[in-house]
Design a protein around this motif. Structure first.
Motif, mmCIF file in Angstrom:
data_model
loop_
_atom_site.group_PDB
_atom_site.id
_atom_site.type_symbol
_atom_site.label_atom_id
_atom_site.label_comp_id
_atom_site.label_asym_id
_atom_site.label_seq_id
_atom_site.Cartn_x
_atom_site.Cartn_y
_atom_site.Cartn_z
ATOM 1 N N GLU A 259 17.122 127.333 -20.496
ATOM 2 C CA GLU A 259 17.791 128.626 -20.667
ATOM 3 C C GLU A 259 18.781 128.761 -19.523
ATOM 4 O O GLU A 259 18.465 128.485 -18.365
ATOM 5 N N LYS B 140 18.689 128.888 -15.688
ATOM 6 C CA LYS B 140 17.789 129.994 -15.354
ATOM 7 C C LYS B 140 16.358 129.478 -15.278
ATOM 8 O O LYS B 140 15.589 129.867 -14.412
ATOM 9 N N ARG C 205 23.685 127.040 -13.370
ATOM 10 C CA ARG C 205 23.512 128.039 -14.431
ATOM 11 C C ARG C 205 22.116 127.989 -15.045
ATOM 12 O O ARG C 205 21.758 128.868 -15.834
ATOM 13 N N VAL D 93 21.710 131.068 -17.290
ATOM 14 C CA VAL D 93 22.201 132.387 -16.904
ATOM 15 C C VAL D 93 23.503 132.566 -17.645
ATOM 16 O O VAL D 93 24.326 131.650 -17.722
ATOM 17 N N GLU D 94 23.726 133.739 -18.226
ATOM 18 C CA GLU D 94 24.954 133.962 -18.976
ATOM 19 C C GLU D 94 26.150 133.841 -18.057
ATOM 20 O O GLU D 94 26.137 134.299 -16.923
ATOM 21 N N LYS E 98 12.218 127.303 -11.175
ATOM 22 C CA LYS E 98 13.000 127.259 -12.416
ATOM 23 C C LYS E 98 12.670 126.018 -13.243
ATOM 24 O O LYS E 98 12.993 125.952 -14.420
ATOM 25 N N VAL F 89 22.308 131.167 -24.944
ATOM 26 C CA VAL F 89 22.022 130.823 -23.548
ATOM 27 C C VAL F 89 21.081 129.620 -23.435
ATOM 28 O O VAL F 89 20.615 129.298 -22.347
#
Length: 156
Positions: A152, A90, A88, A154-155, A126, A34
């Motif tokens: 990082e 994170k 995406r 988000v999956e 973030k 990730v």
């Protein structure tokens, strides 16, 4: 349709650039799990460095701070190239900034604030990250600033 991050860039009057092609044998960004790690991003605009030289000599600290912002935009483009969508993200984990510095220049943290402040403006909470700001003798192509970013995701 632009996502929230790219809409925020537009609100700030910024456009996500095309990914800067590698200058040597590396990738602009790689994903591991990730996490996305960008290579060092120079302040390239339309395939060229707008400014060259050492900060505190040929380049003013204020100019260099703007160049660090350009580096961060290029890093976001590199992240998008592997993540597919900036929404995406994170969080930004770490920023490392290198400042080609005149021998008596000690304002590296203020220069790299350009990158940090851009990431905060675009990503909000973030975009808060750990950071290093390092003075160096010279950077590729005589660039004044180089920035790498680790995020990082988000999956998916």
């Amino acid at each position: 349709m632009a996502g929230a991050v790219e809409s925020r860039l537009a609100e700030l009057g910024l456009t996500l650039p095309a990914v800067v092609p590698p200058l040597a044998s590396y990738q602009p960004a790689v994903q591991s799990g990730v996490n996305v790690y960008t290579s060092g991003q120079l302040p390239m605009v339309d395939g060229k460095l707008a400014v060259t030289g050492k900060v505190g000599a040929e380049v003013t600290p204020d100019e260099a701070k703007e160049l660090a912002k350009t580096c961060a935009l290029n890093a976001l483009a590199a992240v998008k190239s592997v993540a597919g969508d900036l929404d995406r993200i994170k969080r930004v984990v770490k920023v490392v900034g290198f400042v080609a510095s005149a021998s008596d220049f000690t304002g590296q943290p203020a220069v790299i604030n350009g990158a940090s402040e851009l990431l905060g403006a675009v990503l909000g909470d973030k975009g808060v990250h750990a950071r290093s700001a390092v003075g160096v003798a010279v950077l590729p192509l005589d660039a004044p600033v180089e920035v790498e970013v680790q995020v990082e995701l988000v999956e998916a």
